[in-house]
Scaffold this active site. Structure first.
Site, PDB file in Angstrom:
ATOM      1  N   TYR A 155      26.894 -20.990  19.329  1.00  0.00           N
ATOM      2  CA  TYR A 155      26.210 -21.717  18.254  1.00  0.00           C
ATOM      3  C   TYR A 155      26.431 -23.216  18.417  1.00  0.00           C
ATOM      4  O   TYR A 155      25.485 -24.006  18.378  1.00  0.00           O
ATOM      5  CB  TYR A 155      26.730 -21.244  16.899  1.00  0.00           C
ATOM      6  CG  TYR A 155      26.195 -22.011  15.727  1.00  0.00           C
ATOM      7  CD1 TYR A 155      24.941 -21.732  15.190  1.00  0.00           C
ATOM      8  CD2 TYR A 155      26.952 -23.022  15.125  1.00  0.00           C
ATOM      9  CE1 TYR A 155      24.447 -22.433  14.102  1.00  0.00           C
ATOM     10  CE2 TYR A 155      26.471 -23.728  14.033  1.00  0.00           C
ATOM     11  CZ  TYR A 155      25.218 -23.433  13.526  1.00  0.00           C
ATOM     12  OH  TYR A 155      24.731 -24.143  12.456  1.00  0.00           O
ATOM     13  N   LYS A 159      23.652 -26.225  19.244  1.00  0.00           N
ATOM     14  CA  LYS A 159      23.488 -27.361  18.339  1.00  0.00           C
ATOM     15  C   LYS A 159      23.714 -28.687  19.070  1.00  0.00           C
ATOM     16  O   LYS A 159      23.072 -29.701  18.775  1.00  0.00           O
ATOM     17  CB  LYS A 159      24.433 -27.234  17.137  1.00  0.00           C
ATOM     18  CG  LYS A 159      24.060 -26.100  16.189  1.00  0.00           C
ATOM     19  CD  LYS A 159      22.657 -26.272  15.628  1.00  0.00           C
ATOM     20  CE  LYS A 159      22.313 -25.237  14.580  1.00  0.00           C
ATOM     21  NZ  LYS A 159      20.984 -25.468  13.967  1.00  0.00           N
TER      22      LYS A 159
END
Length: 259
Positions: A155, A159
């Protein structure tokens, strides 16, 4: 009414930050095309959206499907003549440790957060180039800048990639009058954050309220971020007031990280 008569696409609009962003633009006169996976939450969000902006629509879209993204933008061009603002908010994650992250989880996170965001920018950018104007705002995270209290490494990696893609897209699309920026939320009061908070609390053997107080206590303002905080920042970056801002990553995190 900064966005009156403007078509605004918001991904991941069923709940949390995406829903707040869609409602913010709707309150300022925009016609919203809210997209997400079909769910009861999405239907409920659509009712709230139409109460503010009756011409807005909620459309099912799976960002894991490139053909569906092409079809969506063909429809946007045919029905609306183009898009003035794109907000890439949709994201998925898993509450999982570094050692236990599976290839399937990595693939899903990458397909939605990285590839889905890139394809949405690409297709919206083509329509905006024709119009020689437009605003793209991507939702990244302070996890993409190295904040350690993240749900998982994949994740955080996606990002971080969004921040890099924002800069490259800004450099390529600027000549067409298009700005591309991203917002990096901190610890934000969303369903995804509550799931993450449960894991942190379980691992630490504390209550969720205790864990949250400890986490937000490290920020300058010592409070969690509200989805409305993010929505206001996104609306600013999409407005005429921000016409000379591009390629930037703005932290909305109560002063948790500095860069």
């Amino acid at each position: 009414m900064r966005f009156k008569h403007k078509t605004v696409v918001v991904t991941g609009a069923a709940r949390g930050i995406g829903k707040a962003i869609a409602l913010q633009f709707a309150s300022e006169g925009a016609v919203i095309l809210a997209v997400d996976l079909p769910s009861g939450e999405f239907r409920a969000a659509d009712a709230d959206l139409r109460a503010l902006a009756p011409e807005s629509r909620s459309l099912d879209l799976d960002l894991r499907d490139p053909a569906a993204i092409v079809e969506f933008f063909n429809r946007v061009e045919a029905d609306y003549g183009g898009v003035q603002v794109l907000v890439n908010n949709a994201a998925v994650s898993r509450q999982v440790s570094f050692a236990n992250l599976t290839p399937d989880a990595i693939d899903e996170i990458t397909m939605v957060n990285f590839r889905g965001t890139l394809l949405m920018m690409q297709h919206a950018g083509r329509l905006m180039r024709t119009a020689r104007s437009g605003r793209i705002v991507n939702i990244s995270s302070i996890a993409g800048k190295g904040f350690r209290q993240t749900s998982n490494i994949a994740y955080a990696g996606t990002k971080g990639a969004i921040i890099a893609m924002t800069r490259i897209a800004a450099s390529e699309l600027g000549q067409f009058g298009i700005t591309v920026n991203c917002v990096c939320p901190g610890i934000t009061e969303t369903p995804m954050m509550r799931e993450w908070l449960e894991r942190q609390s379980r691992d630490a053997g504390t209550s969720k309220s205790q864990t949250l107080r400890k986490l937000v206590g490290t920020s300058a303002l010592a409070r969690a971020t509200a989805p409305s905080d993010i929505a206001l920042a996104v609306a600013f970056l999409a407005s005429d007031e921000a016409c000379n801002i591009t390629g930037q990553s703005l932290n909305i995190d109560s002063g948790t990280v500095w860069d």
